[in-house]
Write a protein that holds these residues in place. Structure first.
Motif, PDB file in Angstrom:
ATOM      1  N   UNK A 182      -8.054  -2.635  -8.772  1.00 48.71           N
ATOM      2  CA  UNK A 182      -8.630  -2.593  -7.436  1.00 48.71           C
ATOM      3  C   UNK A 182      -7.653  -2.104  -6.375  1.00 48.71           C
ATOM      4  N   UNK A 183      -6.398  -2.500  -6.480  1.00 46.50           N
ATOM      5  CA  UNK A 183      -5.422  -2.287  -5.407  1.00 46.50           C
ATOM      6  C   UNK A 183      -5.301  -0.836  -4.939  1.00 46.50           C
ATOM      7  N   UNK A 184      -5.209   0.166  -5.832  1.00 45.16           N
ATOM      8  CA  UNK A 184      -5.004   1.545  -5.360  1.00 45.16           C
ATOM      9  C   UNK A 184      -6.132   2.076  -4.489  1.00 45.16           C
ATOM     10  N   UNK A 185      -7.292   1.458  -4.544  1.00 44.12           N
ATOM     11  CA  UNK A 185      -8.452   1.973  -3.830  1.00 44.12           C
ATOM     12  C   UNK A 185      -8.658   1.312  -2.467  1.00 44.12           C
ATOM     13  N   UNK A 186      -7.831   0.325  -2.142  1.00 42.57           N
ATOM     14  CA  UNK A 186      -7.983  -0.366  -0.864  1.00 42.57           C
ATOM     15  C   UNK A 186      -7.461   0.501   0.269  1.00 42.57           C
ATOM     16  N   UNK A 187      -8.007   0.285   1.462  1.00 48.38           N
ATOM     17  CA  UNK A 187      -7.785   1.216   2.577  1.00 48.38           C
ATOM     18  C   UNK A 187      -6.397   1.124   3.180  1.00 48.38           C
ATOM     19  N   UNK A 188      -5.833  -0.081   3.281  1.00 48.67           N
ATOM     20  CA  UNK A 188      -4.554  -0.238   3.976  1.00 48.67           C
ATOM     21  C   UNK A 188      -3.444  -0.598   3.009  1.00 48.67           C
ATOM     22  N   UNK A 189      -2.222  -0.205   3.380  1.00 48.31           N
ATOM     23  CA  UNK A 189      -1.057  -0.529   2.557  1.00 48.31           C
ATOM     24  C   UNK A 189      -0.849  -2.029   2.479  1.00 48.31           C
ATOM     25  N   UNK A 190      -1.183  -2.742   3.560  1.00 48.83           N
ATOM     26  CA  UNK A 190      -1.014  -4.196   3.564  1.00 48.83           C
ATOM     27  C   UNK A 190      -1.933  -4.856   2.536  1.00 48.83           C
ATOM     28  N   UNK A 193      -0.559  -4.036  -1.136  1.00 46.48           N
ATOM     29  CA  UNK A 193       0.594  -4.806  -1.593  1.00 46.48           C
ATOM     30  C   UNK A 193       0.228  -6.274  -1.768  1.00 46.48           C
ATOM     31  N   UNK A 194      -0.682  -6.778  -0.924  1.00 45.23           N
ATOM     32  CA  UNK A 194      -1.114  -8.170  -1.064  1.00 45.23           C
ATOM     33  C   UNK A 194      -1.806  -8.395  -2.393  1.00 45.23           C
ATOM     34  N   UNK A 195      -2.709  -7.500  -2.735  1.00 43.07           N
ATOM     35  CA  UNK A 195      -3.429  -7.630  -3.999  1.00 43.07           C
ATOM     36  C   UNK A 195      -2.483  -7.429  -5.178  1.00 43.07           C
ATOM     37  N   UNK A 196      -1.561  -6.471  -5.068  1.00 47.87           N
ATOM     38  CA  UNK A 196      -0.615  -6.230  -6.156  1.00 47.87           C
ATOM     39  C   UNK A 196       0.246  -7.452  -6.422  1.00 47.87           C
ATOM     40  N   UNK A 197       0.840  -8.001  -5.371  1.00 49.48           N
ATOM     41  CA  UNK A 197       1.706  -9.172  -5.533  1.00 49.48           C
ATOM     42  C   UNK A 197       0.903 -10.361  -6.060  1.00 49.48           C
ATOM     43  N   UNK A 198      -0.303 -10.538  -5.541  1.00 50.37           N
ATOM     44  CA  UNK A 198      -1.155 -11.616  -6.041  1.00 50.37           C
ATOM     45  C   UNK A 198      -1.465 -11.424  -7.515  1.00 50.37           C
ATOM     46  N   UNK A 258       4.263   3.308  -6.132  1.00 49.27           N
ATOM     47  CA  UNK A 258       3.770   3.788  -4.843  1.00 49.27           C
ATOM     48  C   UNK A 258       3.676   2.660  -3.827  1.00 49.27           C
ATOM     49  N   UNK A 259       3.213   1.508  -4.251  1.00 47.55           N
ATOM     50  CA  UNK A 259       2.979   0.418  -3.298  1.00 47.55           C
ATOM     51  C   UNK A 259       4.274  -0.246  -2.851  1.00 47.55           C
ATOM     52  N   UNK A 260       5.200  -0.422  -3.766  1.00 42.19           N
ATOM     53  CA  UNK A 260       6.489  -0.981  -3.364  1.00 42.19           C
ATOM     54  C   UNK A 260       7.291   0.019  -2.523  1.00 42.19           C
ATOM     55  N   UNK A 261       7.183   1.299  -2.854  1.00 42.44           N
ATOM     56  CA  UNK A 261       7.882   2.322  -2.072  1.00 42.44           C
ATOM     57  C   UNK A 261       7.400   2.341  -0.628  1.00 42.44           C
ATOM     58  N   UNK A 262       6.115   2.115  -0.424  1.00 40.37           N
ATOM     59  CA  UNK A 262       5.560   2.100   0.935  1.00 40.37           C
ATOM     60  C   UNK A 262       6.121   0.966   1.774  1.00 40.37           C
ATOM     61  N   UNK A 263       6.765  -0.017   1.111  1.00 37.76           N
ATOM     62  CA  UNK A 263       7.367  -1.135   1.817  1.00 37.76           C
ATOM     63  C   UNK A 263       8.886  -1.157   1.644  1.00 37.76           C
ATOM     64  N   UNK A 264       9.448   0.019   1.337  1.00 33.43           N
ATOM     65  CA  UNK A 264      10.898   0.135   1.224  1.00 33.43           C
ATOM     66  C   UNK A 264      11.487  -0.503  -0.012  1.00 33.43           C
ATOM     67  N   UNK A 265      10.682  -0.651  -1.054  1.00 30.24           N
ATOM     68  CA  UNK A 265      11.157  -1.300  -2.280  1.00 30.24           C
ATOM     69  C   UNK A 265      10.980  -0.377  -3.477  1.00 30.24           C
ATOM     70  N   UNK A 266      11.442   0.856  -3.318  1.00 32.55           N
ATOM     71  CA  UNK A 266      11.229   1.873  -4.347  1.00 32.55           C
ATOM     72  C   UNK A 266      11.886   1.487  -5.675  1.00 32.55           C
ATOM     73  N   UNK A 267      13.089   0.914  -5.618  1.00 38.86           N
ATOM     74  CA  UNK A 267      13.776   0.548  -6.852  1.00 38.86           C
ATOM     75  C   UNK A 267      13.024  -0.549  -7.604  1.00 38.86           C
ATOM     76  N   UNK A 268      12.487  -1.513  -6.855  1.00 40.28           N
ATOM     77  CA  UNK A 268      11.705  -2.567  -7.487  1.00 40.28           C
ATOM     78  C   UNK A 268      10.455  -1.986  -8.147  1.00 40.28           C
ATOM     79  N   UNK A 269       9.848  -0.988  -7.505  1.00 38.44           N
ATOM     80  CA  UNK A 269       8.673  -0.357  -8.084  1.00 38.44           C
ATOM     81  C   UNK A 269       8.978   0.334  -9.395  1.00 38.44           C
TER      82      UNK A 269
END
Length: 379
Positions: A182-190, A193-198, A258-269
């Motif tokens: 579901x996460x890649x299709x959501x409208x906002x980056x927030x 990342x919320x759905x991904x972390x959850x 992609x989602x971690x990079x959008x929050x400055x966490x490219x290495x973690x991604x």
């Protein structure tokens, strides 16, 4: 209303819808799990997937109707027969099947992504997003409350243990895998990342506990005789958390860069993507062992003859999630081997779905399958 006579000695006769509602149990939702996972697997078959997609979409729509029917019947039971419905929490076996409700809903949510988006557009995403949070809440509740009742209300014994212990626990990792879809299709980056972390939290909430149960299950199988023939299908349930665990790592890891990079966490991604692929591959290999063992046990059971019950739906969903994990591995590794394994498993899944669905329909028509052990045990 026409009477629905029971064909099983000792079970009540059904004269109207009220009797069916009174006897309706949560294990019926296992049918939505098996139907939903078949719908999701069909479009992923190599080469012929696009041709099978319309059939998969039709199955998904049927799954929605089926889930709605079951939810209506079970909800009505809680309204009309509240005291009897509450007994499910104290029943050692039937309480486990409460986990099938969020897992059945998860297949519908995943279908919104696979079929709803192409058919109806982005307008389905808010519906899928809202349903996913409802699914998460139910999965979290099942994952902790049912074990709590096991520890405080139930009377379990190692020699009576079966793989149905996994059902309430695995619901959270199923919701976690849905997060990755579901996460890649959501409208906002927030929201993404919320759905991904959850999703990662749900995976961790479920998989270690499920694997601990699998360890105990292996001990039980080694020390005691096989479960009764009526629980034959439960040998496949072990494949459920394994297949879903691998699938969850793969889809969450695919979203992570992609989602971690959008929050400055490219290495973690990058780390999450690598762990997802390697971890998914290793867990898939573990599942291969359980798949072979379950097949051998099934041959033994079927030679001796086993009675049909709703537990037969346990043959479908675990095999289905392992099949979808195989497809995801084939795509991620660019190896046709996994695609062909998935294709063969899809054929087996479809054949088993046809068999179990036909027997379920026949049992529902006679009323034989409408039987609440919670009521019988309290009588």
């Amino acid at each position: 209303m026409t009477s629905l006579p029971s064909t099983t000695r000792g079970l009540p006769r059904f004269d109207d819808l009220r009797d069916i509602i009174r006897q309706f149990t949560p294990n019926w939702f296992a049918a939505t799990m098996g139907t939903g996972i078949l719908a999701l697997a069909l479009p992923q078959v190599p080469t012929i997937g696009p041709a099978l997609a319309p059939f998969g979409e039709a199955l998904w729509l049927f799954d929605i109707a089926l889930f709605g029917l079951f939810a209506g019947l079970y909800g009505a039971r809680w309204i009309l027969f509240t005291n009897e419905a509450r007994r499910v929490f104290g029943h050692e076996s039937m309480s486990m099947f409460l986990g099938t409700i969020p897992m059945g809903l998860a297949t519908i949510i995943n279908g919104f992504v696979a079929f709803g988006l192409p058919r109806f557009g982005d307008g389905v995403l808010p519906v899928a997003y809202a349903l996913w949070w409802i699914d998460v809440a139910m999965a979290l509740a099942c994952g902790v409350l049912i074990p709590y009742f096991m520890f405080t209300r139930h009377a379990h014994a190692l020699d009576r243990m079966t793989a149905i212990w996994l059902l309430p626990v695995v619901a959270a990792e199923v919701a976690g895998a849905s997060a990755g879809l579901l996460a890649p299709h959501l409208a906002t980056a927030a929201d993404q990342i919320t759905v991904l972390v959850t999703g990662y939290v749900l995976w961790a909430y479920s998989v270690p506990v499920a694997f601990a149960i699998l360890t105990i299950l292996m001990l039980r199988l080694a020390l005691h005789r096989l479960p009764h023939a009526s629980m034959a299908a439960s040998c496949w349930l072990a494949l459920g958390p394994i297949g879903t665990g691998a699938l969850g790592l793969l889809v969450l890891g695919g979203d992570a860069p992609a989602m971690f990079s959008a929050h400055g966490l490219a290495q973690l991604g990058a780390v999450a993507a690598s762990l997802g692929l390697i971890g998914g591959l290793m867990i898939w290999g573990y599942g291969l062992w359980w798949l072979a063992l379950a097949a051998l046990l099934t041959v033994r059971y079927w030679r001796e003859g086993i009675p049909f019950n709703l537990g037969w739906w346990g043959y479908t969903f675990p095999l289905g999630v392992y099949t979808v994990a195989s497809f995801k591995l084939g795509t991620a590794l660019h190896l046709a081997f996994f695609g062909w394994v998935g294709a063969m498993l899809t054929i087996a899944l479809f054949a088993m779905w046809l068999l179990v669905a036909s027997k379920t329909l026949a049992g529902a028509r006679t009323g034989r399958l409408f039987h609440s052990p919670c009521i019988a045990s309290a009588a």
